[in-house]
Design a protein around this motif. Structure first.
Motif, PDB file in Angstrom:
ATOM      1  N   THR A 100       0.920  -1.383  -0.280  1.00  0.00           N
ATOM      2  CA  THR A 100      -0.026   0.012  -0.141  1.00  0.00           C
ATOM      3  C   THR A 100       0.620   0.952  -0.165  1.00  0.00           C
ATOM      4  OG1 THR A 100      -2.235  -1.338   0.944  1.00  0.00           O
ATOM      5  CG2 THR A 100      -1.475   1.355   1.019  1.00  0.00           C
TER       6      THR A 100
ATOM      7  N   GLU B 235      -8.121  -0.068   3.637  1.00  0.00           N
ATOM      8  CA  GLU B 235      -7.260  -0.116   4.422  1.00  0.00           C
ATOM      9  C   GLU B 235      -8.763  -0.272   5.488  1.00  0.00           C
ATOM     10  OE1 GLU B 235      -3.724  -0.105   5.022  1.00  0.00           O
ATOM     11  OE2 GLU B 235      -4.720  -0.867   2.940  1.00  0.00           O
TER      12      GLU B 235
ATOM     13  N   THR C 200      -5.316  -3.927   4.046  1.00  0.00           N
ATOM     14  CA  THR C 200      -5.657  -3.746   2.525  1.00  0.00           C
ATOM     15  C   THR C 200      -6.139  -5.189   2.471  1.00  0.00           C
ATOM     16  OG1 THR C 200      -3.614  -3.022   1.621  1.00  0.00           O
ATOM     17  CG2 THR C 200      -6.037  -3.829   0.683  1.00  0.00           C
TER      18      THR C 200
ATOM     19  N   ASP D  50      -5.156  -1.835  -3.173  1.00  0.00           N
ATOM     20  CA  ASP D  50      -4.656  -0.628  -3.916  1.00  0.00           C
ATOM     21  C   ASP D  50      -5.052  -0.082  -5.063  1.00  0.00           C
ATOM     22  OD1 ASP D  50      -3.485  -0.860  -0.778  1.00  0.00           O
ATOM     23  OD2 ASP D  50      -2.329  -1.626  -1.676  1.00  0.00           O
TER      24      ASP D  50
END
Ligand SMILES: Nc1nc2c(ncn2[C@@H]2O[C@H](COP(=O)(O)OP(=O)(O)OP(=O)(O)O)[C@@H](O)[C@H]2O)c(=O)[nH]1
Ligand SMILES: [Mg+2]
Length: 193
Positions: free
Chosen positions: A30, A45, A68, A72
Motif C-alpha cells: 500500500t 484499509e 488491505t 490498492d
C-alpha cells in the motif's frame, strides 16, 4: 523508454498497462502504490482486528494498525506514450483468492519483500512464476537497513534465473519509479525473447 516523470502529460492515444504490486502481509505494498501514484490512491484499509491475533505476525511491523482488504489502486505516467495503472494486492492469506482477478491482464508484477521476513513473500513468487507473468523482486529496506545481499535474497527465494532483484524504499517515489522501470524493461525483454 523515457523515465517516469509526474510532469509528463500523456498523449490522448497513450498505451495503458496494468502492473500488480504483490507480496506477503505488511511488506509495504500500500505504501509503494501511494508513494508513486500521481492520483490520490484508492485504498481499502481496515483496522487489524482481534481476529488477526495469532494469525498475522506483526513482528518487525509493530506500528501497523490497518491492512488491505481488497486492493490498492494508483496511476503513473511513464512517458507521453504510456500510462501504467497499479493494483496492489491484499497481503493477508485469507484474501489471496482475489489475486487471480487482480492479476488478470497484467503486463507484469512487482513482488515486494521484507528482507527480515522473506517467508511471507514465497507464495507471491510462486503465484507469478506459475502463471508465467513476468515479475521483478523489490526488497523493501525497512529502517534503511540492508540485512542481506540481493544475490543472497534471490537464492533464498529460489528465483528463476534472470529475475531482476533490487533494493528499494517503498516510501520513496524515485526508488519506486526505478522498480517500475526495471519491471517494464523486463517485460519488454520477455516479450521479445
Ligand atoms: N520503516 C519503514 N516502514 C515502512 C516501509 N514501507 C512500509 N512501511 C510501514 O510498514 C507498515 C506496512 O506497510 P503497508 O504499506 O500497509 O504494507 P502492505 O504490504 O500494504 O500490508 P497489507 O496490505 O496488510 O499486506 C506500515 O506501517 C508502513 O508505514 C519502509 O520502507 N520503511
Ligand atoms: Mg496493503
Amino acid at each position: 523508454m523515457a523515465s517516469a516523470d509526474s510532469r509528463t502529460v500523456p498523449s490522448p492515444d497513450a498505451a495503458t498497462g496494468k502492473i500488480v504490486v504483490a507480496g506477503g502481509f505488511g511488506v509495504g505494498k500500500t505504501t509503494m502504490v501511494a508513494s508513486v501514484s500521481e492520483i490520490a490512491p484508492l485504498r481499502t484499509e481496515e483496522l487489524i482486528t482481534a481476529t488477526s491475533a495469532g494469525v498475522d505476525d506483526l513482528a518487525g511491523i509493530e506500528g501497523k494498525s490497518t491492512t488491505t482488504v481488497a486492493m490498492d489502486f494508483g496511476r503513473i505516467t511513464i512517458s507521453r506514450d504510456m500510462v501504467v495503472y497499479l493494483f496492489g494486492t491484499p497481503g493477508q492469506n485469507r484474501f489471496w483468492f482475489m489475486w487471480d482477478d487482480l492479476s488478470r491482464g497484467a503486463l507484469g508484477a512487482v513482488v515486494l519483500v521484507d528482507a527480515r521476513r522473506l517467508d511471507v513473500s514465497f507464495a507471491a513468487v510462486d503465484f507469478f512464476e506459475h502463471r508465467g507473468i513476468p515479475f521483478v523482486v523489490a526488497v523493501n529496506c525497512f529502517d534503511g537497513r540492508q540485512v542481506a545481499r540481493v544475490d543472497e535474497i534471490a537464492t533464498a527465494l529460489d528465483l528463476p534465473p534472470g529475475t531482476p532483484t533490487l533494493l528499494c524504499d517503498a516510501r520513496d517515489r524515485e526508488s519506486v519509479k526505478e522498480v517500475l522501470l526495471t519491471l517494464l524493461h523486463h517485460v519488454l525483454k520477455a516479450a521479445t525473447a
